[in-house]
Design a protein around this motif. Structure first.
Motif, PDB file in Angstrom:
ATOM      1  N   LEU A   1      13.236  18.091  39.639  1.00  0.00           N
ATOM      2  CA  LEU A   1      13.600  18.634  38.333  1.00  0.00           C
ATOM      3  C   LEU A   1      13.060  20.058  38.218  1.00  0.00           C
ATOM      4  CD1 LEU A   1      14.758  16.960  35.923  1.00  0.00           C
ATOM      5  CD2 LEU A   1      12.434  16.752  35.107  1.00  0.00           C
ATOM      6  N   ASP A   2      13.808  20.978  37.596  1.00  0.00           N
ATOM      7  CA  ASP A   2      13.271  22.318  37.331  1.00  0.00           C
ATOM      8  C   ASP A   2      12.306  22.257  36.154  1.00  0.00           C
ATOM      9  OD1 ASP A   2      14.537  23.522  39.372  1.00  0.00           O
ATOM     10  OD2 ASP A   2      15.794  24.848  38.165  1.00  0.00           O
ATOM     11  N   ALA A   3      11.321  23.140  36.181  1.00  0.00           N
ATOM     12  CA  ALA A   3      10.293  23.103  35.138  1.00  0.00           C
ATOM     13  C   ALA A   3      10.780  23.710  33.819  1.00  0.00           C
ATOM     14  CB  ALA A   3       9.058  23.853  35.613  1.00  0.00           C
ATOM     15  N   ASP A   4      11.897  24.417  33.851  1.00  0.00           N
ATOM     16  CA  ASP A   4      12.290  25.185  32.667  1.00  0.00           C
ATOM     17  C   ASP A   4      13.245  24.432  31.742  1.00  0.00           C
ATOM     18  OD1 ASP A   4      14.469  25.133  34.235  1.00  0.00           O
ATOM     19  OD2 ASP A   4      14.629  27.287  34.544  1.00  0.00           O
ATOM     20  N   GLY A   5      13.497  23.145  32.038  1.00  0.00           N
ATOM     21  CA  GLY A   5      14.363  22.355  31.162  1.00  0.00           C
ATOM     22  C   GLY A   5      15.845  22.592  31.381  1.00  0.00           C
ATOM     23  N   GLN A   6      16.205  23.372  32.418  1.00  0.00           N
ATOM     24  CA  GLN A   6      17.626  23.597  32.672  1.00  0.00           C
ATOM     25  C   GLN A   6      18.311  22.326  33.184  1.00  0.00           C
ATOM     26  OE1 GLN A   6      17.556  27.615  34.922  1.00  0.00           O
ATOM     27  NE2 GLN A   6      19.258  27.677  33.498  1.00  0.00           N
ATOM     28  N   ASP A   7      17.516  21.491  33.841  1.00  0.00           N
ATOM     29  CA  ASP A   7      18.027  20.197  34.284  1.00  0.00           C
ATOM     30  C   ASP A   7      17.524  19.155  33.299  1.00  0.00           C
ATOM     31  OD1 ASP A   7      18.754  21.675  36.533  1.00  0.00           O
ATOM     32  OD2 ASP A   7      16.901  21.157  37.567  1.00  0.00           O
TER      33      ASP A   7
ATOM     34  N   ARG B   1      25.741  19.231  32.326  1.00  0.00           N
ATOM     35  CA  ARG B   1      25.757  20.602  31.802  1.00  0.00           C
ATOM     36  C   ARG B   1      24.399  21.223  32.052  1.00  0.00           C
ATOM     37  NH1 ARG B   1      29.842  21.955  28.200  1.00  0.00           N
ATOM     38  NH2 ARG B   1      28.735  23.839  27.616  1.00  0.00           N
ATOM     39  N   ARG B   2      24.382  22.356  32.717  1.00  0.00           N
ATOM     40  CA  ARG B   2      23.105  23.038  32.947  1.00  0.00           C
ATOM     41  C   ARG B   2      22.759  23.833  31.695  1.00  0.00           C
ATOM     42  NH1 ARG B   2      19.440  24.299  36.991  1.00  0.00           N
ATOM     43  NH2 ARG B   2      18.961  26.496  37.304  1.00  0.00           N
ATOM     44  N   GLU B   3      21.604  23.516  31.134  1.00  0.00           N
ATOM     45  CA  GLU B   3      21.221  24.145  29.866  1.00  0.00           C
ATOM     46  C   GLU B   3      20.555  25.490  30.114  1.00  0.00           C
ATOM     47  OE1 GLU B   3      18.734  21.263  27.971  1.00  0.00           O
ATOM     48  OE2 GLU B   3      20.333  19.768  27.905  1.00  0.00           O
ATOM     49  N   PRO B   4      20.462  26.303  29.061  1.00  0.00           N
ATOM     50  CA  PRO B   4      19.688  27.546  29.233  1.00  0.00           C
ATOM     51  C   PRO B   4      18.202  27.228  29.352  1.00  0.00           C
ATOM     52  CG  PRO B   4      20.870  27.514  27.108  1.00  0.00           C
ATOM     53  CD  PRO B   4      21.037  26.170  27.731  1.00  0.00           C
ATOM     54  N   ARG B   5      17.453  28.175  29.919  1.00  0.00           N
ATOM     55  CA  ARG B   5      15.998  28.039  29.997  1.00  0.00           C
ATOM     56  C   ARG B   5      15.397  27.802  28.630  1.00  0.00           C
ATOM     57  NH1 ARG B   5      11.730  29.735  32.786  1.00  0.00           N
ATOM     58  NH2 ARG B   5      12.126  29.668  35.007  1.00  0.00           N
ATOM     59  N   MET B   6      14.333  26.964  28.556  1.00  0.00           N
ATOM     60  CA  MET B   6      13.698  26.727  27.267  1.00  0.00           C
ATOM     61  C   MET B   6      12.863  27.932  26.846  1.00  0.00           C
ATOM     62  SD  MET B   6      12.641  22.734  27.195  1.00  0.00           S
ATOM     63  CE  MET B   6      11.571  22.743  28.611  1.00  0.00           C
TER      64      MET B   6
END
Ligand code: UDP
Ligand code: MG
Length: 333
Positions: free
Chosen positions: A109-115, A212-217
């Protein structure tokens, strides 16, 4: 066997079926991690019977990431931490994390919440249906500029053509790996790590999970265009020798043209005499040949450089500290 032994064996058998480690590589993510962790926690809690834990790999961050991680670990016994001795890059940080997962499956998982961690249940469900490599495929990339989307699309097309290893398009590192896929991956110790390619190389049963890939938090992306370009070069050279062949054909074509041109020049001189003209043509030919040779040399150099990196046989990474301490693991080999 003793009762305790039997119980231990039963426990070792039973939870492995539903043991999952969420592996998160983090580089300067002090802002995003406190937002991400509760989401992972509730996603893990939402799957009945799942023995989950979260392994954060601090990839040599220079901000407060390590302090943030330590406080997360203090508050949640499910959290394990790994800190590398410096910034090794995402691919190596992930490798370090996956090396620690010796039981059950791993979800990257990416740390930035994109996943979005909320999809965890769906990943586990597909794993339980017998898939070894459940990879998230992006149907949309919110918050990514047109340049990044266009270059990404171009890259997947090129690598798809050049490489014999299947590398699914629009698929990042967001994926679940079954225990046997993990074990296989652990055997691939090359220095130049293009994880998407390595995942594909391993094979077994693949399935795509669209999301859906979200934007960075919060915070900024660590991958600028130049870094992405170098990443793409690593991908191509790591999984294809086609560029070397292109150099060969380029050389052959140039040699063929040069041969024809030589016949024409010599023939002309024999028939009509040589009046020492043609300086522009000569310059053009010299420059063209020089250019083609340099391109071919550069290509060979790219592969040679990577061979040199392999030949040094350095460890892939070094561990600074890990929590809770795990005696007996040999890090980085
Ligand atoms: N990352 C890392 N080491 C690095 C660069 C990035 O571990 O040297 C991590 C980063 O913390 C994040 C993930 O890799 O969890 C993806 O990075 P980023 O969001 O910057 O990339 P993008 O999503 O823009 O491609
Ligand atoms: Mg990101």
């Amino acid at each position: 066997m003793t009762v305790a032994g039997e119980a231990r064996q039963a426990e070792a058998l039973l939870p492995t079926a539903l043991q999952l480690t969420v592996v998160v590589a983090a580089y300067n993510e002090a802002q995003t991690l406190p937002l991400l962790h509760p989401r992972i926690q509730s996603a893990l809690a939402a799957v009945p019977g799942l023995h989950g834990r979260v392994l954060y790999v601090d990839d040599g961050s220079s901000d407060a990431t390590w302090q943030v991680l330590q406080s997360l670990a203090a508050a949640d016994p499910q959290v394990a931490l790994l800190r590398l001795s410096r910034n090794f890059g995402k691919e190596v940080a992930l490798t370090a994390g996956l090396d620690q997962v010796t039981q059950g499956a791993a979800l990257i998982l990416d740390a930035d919440g994109q996943d979005p961690p909320e999809l965890l249940g769906q990943f586990v469900a597909l794993w339980q249906q017998g898939y070894d490599n459940v990879h998230g495929t992006r149907i949309a990339r919110d918050g990514e500029g047109w340049l990044k989307r266009a270059t990404a699309a171009g890259f997947y097309r090129v690598i798809g053509r050049l490489s014999h290893t299947p590398i699914p398009a629009d698929t990042g590192d967001y994926r679940l790996l079954s225990p046997r896929a993990l074990a296989a991956l652990r055997q691939l110790r090359e220095r130049q790590r293009f994880m998407k390619g390595l995942f594909g190389w391993v094979g077994f049963r693949h399935v795509a999970l669209p999301y859906r890939r979200e934007p960075r938090m919060a915070g900024d992306s660590k991958f600028g265009l130049w870094k992405l370009w170098n990443f793409a070069l690593d991908g191509v050279t790591g999984f294809s020798t086609a560029p070397l062949r292109v150099a060969t054909y380029l050389g052959l074509a140039t040699a063929g043209l040069a041969f024809g041109f030589a016949i024409w020049v010599v023939g002309k001189a024999l028939l009509f005499g040589d009046r020492v003209a043609g300086w522009p043509t000569m310059m053009a030919v010299i420059l063209l040949l020089g250019g083609v040779q340099l391109i071919a040399l550069g290509l060979i150099g790219e592969y040679l450089g990577r061979l040199y990196e392999e030949a040094k046989q350095r460890p892939l990474y070094l561990i600074d500290s890990w929590l809770p301490g795990q005696a007996g693991t040999v890090p980085g080999k």
